[in-house]
Design a protein around this motif. Structure first.
Motif, PDB file in Angstrom:
ATOM      1  N   THR A 118       0.848  -1.186   0.000  1.00 37.29           N
ATOM      2  CA  THR A 118       0.000   0.000   0.000  1.00 37.29           C
ATOM      3  C   THR A 118       0.888   1.241   0.000  1.00 37.29           C
ATOM      4  N   THR A 119       0.661   2.132  -0.961  1.00 39.08           N
ATOM      5  CA  THR A 119       1.486   3.333  -1.063  1.00 39.08           C
ATOM      6  C   THR A 119       0.643   4.581  -0.803  1.00 39.08           C
ATOM      7  N   THR A 120       1.325   5.655  -0.436  1.00 37.19           N
ATOM      8  CA  THR A 120       0.680   6.950  -0.235  1.00 37.19           C
ATOM      9  C   THR A 120       1.418   7.991  -1.080  1.00 37.19           C
ATOM     10  N   GLY A 121       0.894   9.214  -1.075  1.00 38.49           N
ATOM     11  CA  GLY A 121       1.573  10.293  -1.767  1.00 38.49           C
ATOM     12  C   GLY A 121       1.065  10.504  -3.181  1.00 38.49           C
ATOM     13  N   VAL A 122       1.899  11.131  -4.000  1.00 39.72           N
ATOM     14  CA  VAL A 122       1.546  11.477  -5.379  1.00 39.72           C
ATOM     15  C   VAL A 122       1.999  10.347  -6.301  1.00 39.72           C
ATOM     16  N   LEU A 123       1.057   9.543  -6.735  1.00 35.72           N
ATOM     17  CA  LEU A 123       1.356   8.367  -7.544  1.00 35.72           C
ATOM     18  C   LEU A 123       1.553   8.764  -9.003  1.00 35.72           C
ATOM     19  N   PRO A 124       2.658   8.338  -9.653  1.00 30.36           N
ATOM     20  CA  PRO A 124       2.827   8.633 -11.075  1.00 30.36           C
ATOM     21  C   PRO A 124       1.742   7.952 -11.906  1.00 30.36           C
ATOM     22  N   CYS A 125       1.376   8.562 -13.014  1.00 26.54           N
ATOM     23  CA  CYS A 125       0.384   7.936 -13.885  1.00 26.54           C
ATOM     24  C   CYS A 125       1.018   6.767 -14.634  1.00 26.54           C
ATOM     25  N   SER A 126       0.184   5.910 -15.209  1.00 26.58           N
ATOM     26  CA  SER A 126       0.642   4.714 -15.912  1.00 26.58           C
ATOM     27  C   SER A 126       1.572   5.092 -17.056  1.00 26.58           C
ATOM     28  N   ARG A 127       2.593   4.261 -17.269  1.00 26.35           N
ATOM     29  CA  ARG A 127       3.547   4.542 -18.338  1.00 26.35           C
ATOM     30  C   ARG A 127       4.378   3.304 -18.633  1.00 26.35           C
ATOM     31  N   GLU A 146       3.581   8.380 -21.051  1.00 24.81           N
ATOM     32  CA  GLU A 146       2.403   8.388 -20.189  1.00 24.81           C
ATOM     33  C   GLU A 146       1.170   8.009 -21.006  1.00 24.81           C
ATOM     34  N   GLU A 147       0.615   6.859 -20.701  1.00 24.11           N
ATOM     35  CA  GLU A 147      -0.495   6.334 -21.495  1.00 24.11           C
ATOM     36  C   GLU A 147      -1.755   7.197 -21.354  1.00 24.11           C
ATOM     37  N   GLU A 148      -2.009   7.693 -20.146  1.00 24.93           N
ATOM     38  CA  GLU A 148      -3.239   8.453 -19.897  1.00 24.93           C
ATOM     39  C   GLU A 148      -3.290   9.733 -20.715  1.00 24.93           C
ATOM     40  N   PHE A 149      -2.153  10.383 -20.866  1.00 28.39           N
ATOM     41  CA  PHE A 149      -2.104  11.675 -21.561  1.00 28.39           C
ATOM     42  C   PHE A 149      -1.485  11.577 -22.949  1.00 28.39           C
ATOM     43  N   GLU A 150      -1.053  10.380 -23.332  1.00 26.97           N
ATOM     44  CA  GLU A 150      -0.450  10.137 -24.643  1.00 26.97           C
ATOM     45  C   GLU A 150       0.684  11.124 -24.922  1.00 26.97           C
ATOM     46  N   ARG A 151       1.650  11.116 -24.022  1.00 26.77           N
ATOM     47  CA  ARG A 151       2.769  12.037 -24.168  1.00 26.77           C
ATOM     48  C   ARG A 151       4.015  11.438 -23.499  1.00 26.77           C
ATOM     49  N   TYR A 152       5.161  11.957 -23.911  1.00 24.57           N
ATOM     50  CA  TYR A 152       6.421  11.601 -23.261  1.00 24.57           C
ATOM     51  C   TYR A 152       6.574  12.414 -21.976  1.00 24.57           C
ATOM     52  N   SER A 153       7.364  11.898 -21.053  1.00 27.64           N
ATOM     53  CA  SER A 153       7.539  12.545 -19.754  1.00 27.64           C
ATOM     54  C   SER A 153       8.988  12.975 -19.551  1.00 27.64           C
ATOM     55  N   GLN A 154       9.182  13.999 -18.721  1.00 30.21           N
ATOM     56  CA  GLN A 154      10.504  14.388 -18.243  1.00 30.21           C
ATOM     57  C   GLN A 154      10.445  14.655 -16.741  1.00 30.21           C
ATOM     58  N   GLU A 155       9.489  14.029 -16.085  1.00 26.67           N
ATOM     59  CA  GLU A 155       9.270  14.246 -14.658  1.00 26.67           C
ATOM     60  C   GLU A 155       9.987  13.185 -13.834  1.00 26.67           C
ATOM     61  N   VAL A 156      10.225  13.523 -12.583  1.00 27.57           N
ATOM     62  CA  VAL A 156      10.871  12.624 -11.637  1.00 27.57           C
ATOM     63  C   VAL A 156       9.920  12.355 -10.477  1.00 27.57           C
TER      64      VAL A 156
END
Length: 383
Positions: A118-127, A146-156
């Motif tokens: 079980t995790t808490t916090g800000v969960l990254p979207c599916s990718r 990122e599948e939900e937004f159909e875009r590449y990511s540069q986030e950590v």
């Protein structure tokens, strides 16, 4: 560095993920073109195990659909990541042909049982196509598609593996370009990013790919990105390559450049102290050009397995038959071992094998003869 072993008895897998605990390698999922229908259903992920002392693969049994383990086992996927932390291996991300995932799974290497912490916090979207590495007690996730937004990511994102709390990491400096299928490697408290596939349209996919070849690292002490001024002979930009750390140097192997339509089996090293690239010359029979393989270092040896390569038979017919690109690839079931620091004994035995020299019984100590025959068995496909 010497390629000493080539065996073809493993699982045929592409775009899989693996991690080592002790002297055992665990590989999870991935796909095989021959089993393409598996990736449209929620089939439990396959787990294959390799003990480096015997170099024999075996597959763990999958949970039955009516068992408790079935509910906490990840579905079969590709483009995911696997990291080892203590006795556990954590699987995150990836997708099958229908959907992606952002649920965290934990594999206990002592019991071979799965769980879903079980995790808490800000969960990254599916990718998928992201990178993951361990720094301190945290797993750091960078990039991916990122599948939900159909875009590449540069986030950590960072997951504290002691508290199971996710954090969206606010960074300073200029991050690496949006990308997927790059590599992220831990050196000290830094996460080094290399390669991957980017798009001229920024986060969105316009099929205008480009392949960056600069090194960018995140200092997790200050959460600041740095792009050091590098020197030496740079590798060509690529995606779906492998990266590994040995003696505090970063190594990359293989990969694919879609603009050049070229696969690679070259190796480069990067020294983080001098920010210098150099090509690495290896001895022995190198693996075929490939992408989406896995490289794992244990002690002074690197274990490479799986991946996909251009199929020379199909390539010869490409112009006349207009075959689909994926049909021009051949998936691998092979295992290669690169001895990163071969002993004089190893080099002598490899010389005997490569020149096919006959050694008469009694001319060498019995234990050396046994080692020689074992090495001959493991390297017979190389020569």
């Amino acid at each position: 560095m010497y390629w000493t072993t080539h065996l073809k008895t493993g699982p045929r897998r592409v775009n899989h993920a693996a991690a080592a605990v002790g002297e055992t390698i665990y590989t999870f999922g991935g796909y095989c073109t021959e089993e393409i229908l598996v990736y449209r259903v929620k089939e439990p992920i396959d787990v294959h195990v390799l003990n480096i002392n015997y170099l024999e693969w075996h597959q763990l049994p999958r949970p039955k659909i009516d068992s408790q383990q079935y509910a906490v086992t990840p579905f079969q996927r590709y483009g995911h990541t696997a990291v080892a932390f203590g006795k556990n291996i954590y699987i995150w991300g990836g997708r099958n042909d229908e959907s992606a995932c952002n649920r965290l799974f934990c594999f206990d290497t002592e019991t071979w049982l799965w769980s879903c912490p079980t995790t808490t916090g800000v969960l990254p979207c599916s990718r998928d196509g992201h990178s993951a590495c361990i720094i301190g007690n945290s797993m750091y996730i960078f990039g991916g598609y990122e599948e939900e937004f159909e875009r590449y990511s540069q986030e950590v994102y960072a997951l504290d593996l002691l508290t199971m709390h996710w954090t969206y990491v606010v960074t300073q400096g200029s991050p690496p370009d949006y990308r997927d299928f790059h590599t992220g490697t831990t050196i000290g408290n830094r996460m080094y990013i290399f390669g991957g596939r980017s798009d001229l349209a920024g986060p969105h996919s316009s099929e205008a790919d480009y392949y960056p070849n600069e090194i960018v690292y995140l200092d997790t002490g200050t959460m600041t990105w740095h792009k050091p001024e590098t020197k030496g002979e740079f590798p060509i930009g690529r995606r779906s390559h492998s990266a590994f750390l040995y003696k505090n140097n970063l190594y990359i192997f293989g990969g694919f450049n879609g603009i050049l339509n070229e696969h690679y089996n070259d190796m480069y090293s990067f020294c983080p102290l001098t920010n210098t690239w150099r090509p690495v010359t290896t001895l022995g029979s190198s693996p075929k050009k490939r992408r989406r393989q896995v490289c794992i270092v244990i002690h002074d040896k690197m274990y490479l397995f799986g991946g996909t390569s251009p199929n020379p038979i199909c390539l010869a017919e490409e112009d006349t038959n207009n075959m689909a690109r994926e049909m021009l690839l051949m998936d691998h079931d092979d295992l290669h071992v690169l001895d990163l620091r071969p002993t004089l004994k190893t080099l002598c035995m490899l010389s005997v094998i490569s020149y096919n020299q006959e050694i008469h019984k009694g001319s060498l100590p019995e234990d050396v003869m046994e080692d020689l025959e074992e090495m001959r068995r493991k390297s017979v496909a190389c020569y």
